[in-house]
Design an enzyme around this catalytic site. Structure first.
Site, PDB file in Angstrom:
ATOM      1  N   LYS A 189       0.845  -1.198   0.000  1.00  0.00           N
ATOM      2  CA  LYS A 189       0.000   0.000   0.000  1.00  0.00           C
ATOM      3  C   LYS A 189       0.884   1.253   0.000  1.00  0.00           C
ATOM      4  CE  LYS A 189      -3.557   2.231   2.806  1.00  0.00           C
ATOM      5  NZ  LYS A 189      -4.465   2.076   3.948  1.00  0.00           N
ATOM      6  N   GLU A 207      10.788  -4.771   4.063  1.00  0.00           N
ATOM      7  CA  GLU A 207      10.865  -6.193   3.698  1.00  0.00           C
ATOM      8  C   GLU A 207      10.441  -6.394   2.241  1.00  0.00           C
ATOM      9  OE1 GLU A 207       9.373  -4.831   6.255  1.00  0.00           O
ATOM     10  OE2 GLU A 207       9.380  -6.106   8.046  1.00  0.00           O
ATOM     11  N   GLY A 215      -4.906  -2.180   5.186  1.00  0.00           N
ATOM     12  CA  GLY A 215      -4.148  -3.334   4.689  1.00  0.00           C
ATOM     13  C   GLY A 215      -4.847  -4.663   4.936  1.00  0.00           C
ATOM     14  N   ARG A 216      -5.272  -4.887   6.167  1.00  0.00           N
ATOM     15  CA  ARG A 216      -5.874  -6.188   6.511  1.00  0.00           C
ATOM     16  C   ARG A 216      -7.291  -6.340   5.973  1.00  0.00           C
ATOM     17  NH1 ARG A 216      -4.796  -2.850  10.426  1.00  0.00           N
ATOM     18  NH2 ARG A 216      -6.362  -2.072  11.869  1.00  0.00           N
ATOM     19  N   GLU A 269      -4.728  -7.004  15.165  1.00  0.00           N
ATOM     20  CA  GLU A 269      -4.234  -5.708  14.701  1.00  0.00           C
ATOM     21  C   GLU A 269      -5.348  -4.656  14.768  1.00  0.00           C
ATOM     22  OE1 GLU A 269      -1.137  -6.014  11.571  1.00  0.00           O
ATOM     23  OE2 GLU A 269      -2.336  -4.487  10.597  1.00  0.00           O
ATOM     24  N   HIS A 283      -4.830 -33.478  17.980  1.00  0.00           N
ATOM     25  CA  HIS A 283      -3.694 -34.319  18.359  1.00  0.00           C
ATOM     26  C   HIS A 283      -2.574 -33.473  18.944  1.00  0.00           C
ATOM     27  CE1 HIS A 283      -5.373 -37.882  16.307  1.00  0.00           C
ATOM     28  NE2 HIS A 283      -5.973 -36.940  15.594  1.00  0.00           N
ATOM     29  N   LYS A 334       7.937  -0.698  11.870  1.00  0.00           N
ATOM     30  CA  LYS A 334       8.534  -0.283  10.599  1.00  0.00           C
ATOM     31  C   LYS A 334       9.666   0.720  10.830  1.00  0.00           C
ATOM     32  CE  LYS A 334       4.620  -1.331   7.649  1.00  0.00           C
ATOM     33  NZ  LYS A 334       3.767  -0.974   6.540  1.00  0.00           N
TER      34      LYS A 334
HETATM   35  C1  G6Q Z   1      -2.462  -4.123   7.838  1.00  0.00           C
HETATM   36  C2  G6Q Z   1      -1.221  -3.584   8.339  1.00  0.00           C
HETATM   37  C3  G6Q Z   1       0.039  -4.238   7.821  1.00  0.00           C
HETATM   38  C4  G6Q Z   1       0.409  -3.837   6.403  1.00  0.00           C
HETATM   39  C5  G6Q Z   1       1.828  -4.297   6.130  1.00  0.00           C
HETATM   40  C6  G6Q Z   1       2.273  -4.022   4.727  1.00  0.00           C
HETATM   41  O1  G6Q Z   1      -3.550  -3.695   8.108  1.00  0.00           O
HETATM   42  O2  G6Q Z   1      -1.181  -2.222   8.211  1.00  0.00           O
HETATM   43  O3  G6Q Z   1      -0.043  -5.622   7.920  1.00  0.00           O
HETATM   44  O4  G6Q Z   1      -0.474  -4.392   5.497  1.00  0.00           O
HETATM   45  O5  G6Q Z   1       2.685  -3.684   7.050  1.00  0.00           O
HETATM   46  O6  G6Q Z   1       2.202  -2.665   4.435  1.00  0.00           O
HETATM   47  P1  G6Q Z   1       2.314  -2.158   2.949  1.00  0.00           P
HETATM   48  O7  G6Q Z   1       1.180  -2.718   2.182  1.00  0.00           O
HETATM   49  O8  G6Q Z   1       2.290  -0.668   3.015  1.00  0.00           O
HETATM   50  O9  G6Q Z   1       3.635  -2.689   2.426  1.00  0.00           O
END
Ligand code: G6Q
Length: 553
Positions: free
Chosen positions: A206, A212, A267-268, A353, A384, A512
């Site tokens: 986003k 990463e 994001g989520r 989150e 199990h 981050k």
């Molecule tokens: C989701 C969070 C988090 C995010 C990641 C990746 O709600 O904010 O999981 O999606 O940190 O972020 P970017 O999409 O900006 O790389």
């Protein structure tokens, strides 16, 4: 905002709880033959049995009263009206617009967002069609066979979970790979399995600043250029999904190869947006639209059904009952379906989150518990492994059992065994086994009185452990869409009751930032004087180790 603990329904629930905590579900079932039917709800191909909870109709009345007093109906309306309910970031949380399959406009500040939602969906569909039907060719004029998604968190888990869940609908030529970890092993192992000529990289971020993801994306591009030998080949092998056009351009991806989404998509909550591109590539446009339609159907239900018959509201308020009154600190997600094996991890992020917070929307600290720890795994394997603790341990952790009625496979016997196990577990968690029953069983096995007396206490199960059973007609895009939307809304209901903003993530933002300074020190910068002794020692050890020759795997 009214203080939760001062609400009349909160107080009434505490007084109700002083009686309810001693009830046993066995007796509730014995006393009320209509219980299973009363606590049952169906919508969008989902069947919810919530009768194995420590509740009566009076409990539900009080819980729903609490939902009303906490403003749940108004907050639902505010979300669908595109209000900026994500107050700390001053954004709407408008994922419901992404799956709006009606002709109704959905607006933020008077601007209907549906035209741009539709336009991106059309671009995704046109692109996916080309890749799927073999028209989109790599630099050596071969069709794509492998899709590598590079993203993390919300830009990984949703697409990964759905692609796994809907494998039965996957395109037979396209192998899906997901790289999220900056540990090079994951990328390396993936790259070993693919060929540059036939691989499409989807870079999802986003912000397009996540360390990463960008590190993995740069390494993947170097790997690719090394093989393709021509920078112009990048255009047919790299696409980006982001809300940050400039950063995508800076990375070197042509904006024509970028699929956009917007700051009002968290994001989520983003798998319904262009972040779902890997899903559409795998299952095709029609199935992707079915996924949206299932979620939309749950949205409509959430928006319109009375609270008493509202699935997300009921699940949310049952959670409140256990977390805030019984003190249950965790909640288990147990899918009895191999294809749903990433669902617990997905819901873990979604819930923890969103609601793992202690500051209310008006900036005060809570004086009650909020989000539970979400954990789980495929149910049959968990039996199990950790179910032992759930049966006889000292923690109470409500469980969601999830399975599909349809077996999806013609192999005889398997699905029946799976379902029998799931029903049996839910029954055992509810009923338990008394000392008398344990003794009777041991006697029936032919043990002598002494052995019976010695062993019986270990065979006692208190039972009275709550669970919900969610049955899907089948694990198809529609039902899965409804299932995911159900959890999204359940979490929103709970966040509303706790008075917190479910749509920001300052803890993620902190993560981050933190690593950047330490990375500089690892790479040779002078240690910061503010660093604590433990962290300094760890950095020093790592630097010394780094100076020794390394063996590449
Ligand atoms: C989701 C969070 C988090 C995010 C990641 C990746 O709600 O904010 O999981 O999606 O940190 O972020 P970017 O999409 O900006 O790389």
């Amino acid at each position: 905002m009214n203080r939760l603990t001062a609400l009349p329904a909160w107080k009434a629930l505490w007084s109700h709880f002083t009686r309810a905590r001693d009830w046993h579900m066995r007796n509730l079932f014995d006393e009320d033959p209509g219980r299973a039917g009363d606590f049952w709800l169906e919508h969008a191909g989902l069947h919810l049995d919530y009768s194995k909870n420590r509740i009566t109709t009076q409990t539900l009345t009080l819980l729903l009263q609490l939902a009303r007093e906490a403003g749940v109906p108004q907050r639902i309306a505010a979300m669908f009206a595109g209000e900026r309910i994500n107050t700390t970031e001053q954004r709407a949380a408008f994922h419901v617009a992404l799956r709006n399959r009606s002709a109704q406009p959905m607006a933020i500040d008077g601007e209907d967002v549906m035209p741009k939602v539709q336009s991106v969906l059309h671009r995704m569909a046109a692109f996916s069609d080309k890749v799927r039907n073999g028209e989109w060719l790599g630099y050596s004029r071969q069709p794509i066979t492998d899709i590598v998604n590079i993203g993390i968190g919300g830009s990984d888990l949703g697409s990964l979970m759905v692609c796994q869940a809907l494998r039965a609908h996957a395109h037979p030529r396209l192998n899906m790979h997901f790289v999220s970890n900056v540990d090079s092993s994951q990328l390396k192992e993936t790259l070993r399995r693919v060929h540059a000529e036939t691989t499409l990289f989807v870079i999802e971020s986003k912000t397009f600043t996540t360390q990463e993801t960008l590190t993995n994306a740069h390494t993947a591009r170097e790997w690719f250029l090394h093989r393709a030998g021509d920078a112009s080949a990048v255009a047919s092998h790299f696409v980006a999904v982001s809300s940050n056009l400039q950063a995508v351009r800076d990375f070197g991806i042509d904006p024509r190869n970028m699929f956009e989404f917007w700051d009002w998509v968290g994001g989520r909550f983003s798998l319904w947006s262009a972040i779902g591109l890997p899903i559409m590539l795998s299952i095709g446009e029609r199935n992707f639209l079915d996924l949206l339609a299932g979620a939309h159907s749950m949205d409509q239900h959430f928006r319109e059904a009375p609270l008493e018959r509202n699935m997300p509201v009921l699940l949310g308020m049952l959670g409140i009952w256990y977390i805030n009154f019984f003190g249950a600190g965790s909640h288990v997600i147990a899918p009895y379906d191999q294809f749903l094996h990433r669902l617990p991890a997905f819901i873990q992020q979604l819930d923890m989150e969103s609601n793992g917070k202690r500051t209310t929307r008006d900036g005060t600290l809570v004086d009650y518990e909020t989000a539970p720890i979400i954990w789980g795994d495929t149910g049959i394997n968990s039996q199990h492994a950790f179910f032992q603790l759930l049966h006889q341990g000292t923690h109470i952790s409500p469980i969601d059992f999830i399975a599909s009625l349809d077996s999806r496979s013609s192999l005889p016997g398997h699905h029946e065994i799976l379902m029998a196990n799931m029903f049996a577990q839910a029954e055992a968690f509810m009923r338990g086994r008394t000392l008398d029953e344990a003794r009777a069983e041991l006697l029936a096995q032919g043990l002598d009185a002494q052995a019976v007396a010695r062993l019986a206490p270990f065979k006692v199960f208190d039972g009275n452990r709550p669970s919900n059973t969610l049955l899907l007609d089948r694990l198809d895009p529609f039902c899965l869409g409804a299932l995911v939307a159900l959890y999204e809304h359940k979490i929103f209901v709970q966040g509303t009751v706790w008075g917190i903003n479910s749509f920001d993530q300052w803890g993620v933002e902190l993560g981050k930032k933190l690593a950047h300074g330490i990375l500089l020190e690892i790479e040779g910068a002078a240690p910061s004087a503010e660093r604590d002794a433990s962290t300094r020692q760890l950095i020093t050890l790592y630097r010394q180790h780094r100076e020794q020759p390394q063996k590449d795997d």
